[in-house]
Design a protein around this motif. Structure first.
Motif, PDB file in Angstrom:
ATOM      1  N   SER A 127      13.958  39.614  37.032  1.00 19.44           N
ATOM      2  CA  SER A 127      13.239  40.701  36.225  1.00 19.44           C
ATOM      3  C   SER A 127      12.811  41.944  37.795  1.00 19.44           C
ATOM      4  CB  SER A 127      13.278  40.337  35.060  1.00 19.44           C
ATOM      5  OG  SER A 127      11.850  39.617  35.772  1.00 19.44           O
ATOM      6  N   CYS A 165      19.437  37.764  27.899  1.00 26.53           N
ATOM      7  CA  CYS A 165      20.505  38.609  28.986  1.00 26.53           C
ATOM      8  C   CYS A 165      21.544  37.072  29.168  1.00 26.53           C
ATOM      9  CB  CYS A 165      19.160  38.676  30.547  1.00 26.53           C
ATOM     10  SG  CYS A 165      18.672  40.407  29.908  1.00 26.53           S
ATOM     11  N   LEU A 206      16.528  45.543  29.404  1.00 29.47           N
ATOM     12  CA  LEU A 206      15.574  45.378  28.291  1.00 29.47           C
ATOM     13  C   LEU A 206      15.336  46.415  26.910  1.00 29.47           C
ATOM     14  CD1 LEU A 206      13.203  42.487  29.783  1.00 29.47           C
ATOM     15  CD2 LEU A 206      15.633  42.224  29.016  1.00 29.47           C
ATOM     16  N   SER A 262      14.386  39.691  26.579  1.00 26.61           N
ATOM     17  CA  SER A 262      14.321  38.463  27.340  1.00 26.61           C
ATOM     18  C   SER A 262      15.357  38.290  28.292  1.00 26.61           C
ATOM     19  CB  SER A 262      13.733  37.000  26.398  1.00 26.61           C
ATOM     20  OG  SER A 262      14.532  36.973  25.846  1.00 26.61           O
ATOM     21  N   ILE A 263      14.857  37.759  29.556  1.00 27.87           N
ATOM     22  CA  ILE A 263      15.919  36.601  29.794  1.00 27.87           C
ATOM     23  C   ILE A 263      17.284  36.266  29.368  1.00 27.87           C
ATOM     24  CG2 ILE A 263      16.719  35.137  31.408  1.00 27.87           C
ATOM     25  CD1 ILE A 263      13.826  35.990  33.658  1.00 27.87           C
ATOM     26  N   THR A 273      12.622  47.938  32.018  1.00 25.95           N
ATOM     27  CA  THR A 273      12.750  46.088  32.706  1.00 25.95           C
ATOM     28  C   THR A 273      14.346  46.029  32.901  1.00 25.95           C
ATOM     29  OG1 THR A 273      10.307  45.676  32.444  1.00 25.95           O
ATOM     30  CG2 THR A 273      12.493  43.608  33.274  1.00 25.95           C
ATOM     31  N   SER A 274      14.944  45.313  33.750  1.00 24.05           N
ATOM     32  CA  SER A 274      16.699  45.061  33.811  1.00 24.05           C
ATOM     33  C   SER A 274      16.495  43.677  34.851  1.00 24.05           C
ATOM     34  CB  SER A 274      17.184  45.846  34.621  1.00 24.05           C
ATOM     35  OG  SER A 274      17.560  47.482  34.504  1.00 24.05           O
ATOM     36  N   VAL A 275      17.518  43.112  34.143  1.00 26.93           N
ATOM     37  CA  VAL A 275      17.398  41.740  34.444  1.00 26.93           C
ATOM     38  C   VAL A 275      19.057  41.314  35.620  1.00 26.93           C
ATOM     39  CG1 VAL A 275      17.825  38.616  33.700  1.00 26.93           C
ATOM     40  CG2 VAL A 275      16.042  41.001  32.878  1.00 26.93           C
TER      41      VAL A 275
END
Length: 162
Positions: free
Chosen positions: A142, A77, A67, A73-74, A151-153
């Motif tokens: 996430s 993504c 992110l 946001s998801i 933060t990574s998704v």
């Protein structure tokens, strides 16, 4: 009538008692049927294993998105996944997603090698989406990364949701 029907001698066929005693395939009394209680307990144990929450999931890791300014946001993504999929740039990998000892663990399907772990406390959220750009179901998780912080998704294609 043919010649075989003219035979009037004693029967060549053994009597029922001779057949049963001389048969090489005699019944063995070594196999006993399990008791009703034994069958009931086996079924009960089996049903308990079905009710336990599953902790290993076969998934295909599609993409990990960090992110940042443009992707917040998801849903952003998932939109990014759609673009990359349309360009043929998604390179998936079959993995085992496992919840074990308060960690989310990613393992290689064949070697069982541990590829990545995330303490469950670093999991910030999950989202399941159906029919995303040709994938039946996509699981988005996430996670809070340690290094570099952010933060990574993680996006996975799943065979089953739930």
């Amino acid at each position: 009538r043919g010649p075989c029907c003219r035979h009037k001698g004693p029967s060549v066929r053994p009597s029922r008692s001779e057949y049963n005693n001389s048969s090489p395939l005699q019944r063995s009394n070594s196999f006993t049927r399990p008791s009703g209680k034994s069958i009931y307990n086996q079924r009960k144990d089996y049903s308990q294993t079905l009710l336990k929450p599953q902790s290993n999931f076969h998934v295909e890791h599609l993409l990990t998105v960090r992110l940042e300014r443009d992707i917040r946001s998801i849903n952003d993504c998932l939109a990014r996944l759609k673009v990359l999929e349309a360009q043929g740039r998604v390179w998936g990998q079959d993995l085992i997603l496992q919840v074990k000892d308060q960690e989310l663990v990613l393992r290689d399907v064949e070697s069982k090698e541990e590829l990545e772990t995330y303490p469950l406390g670093r999991v910030q959220g999950c989202l399941a989406a159906l029919d995303v750009c040709g994938y039946d179901s996509v699981l988005a998780i996430s996670v809070q990364e340690r290094s570099p912080p952010g933060t990574s998704v993680l996006l996975f294609q799943c065979e089953h949701l739930g």
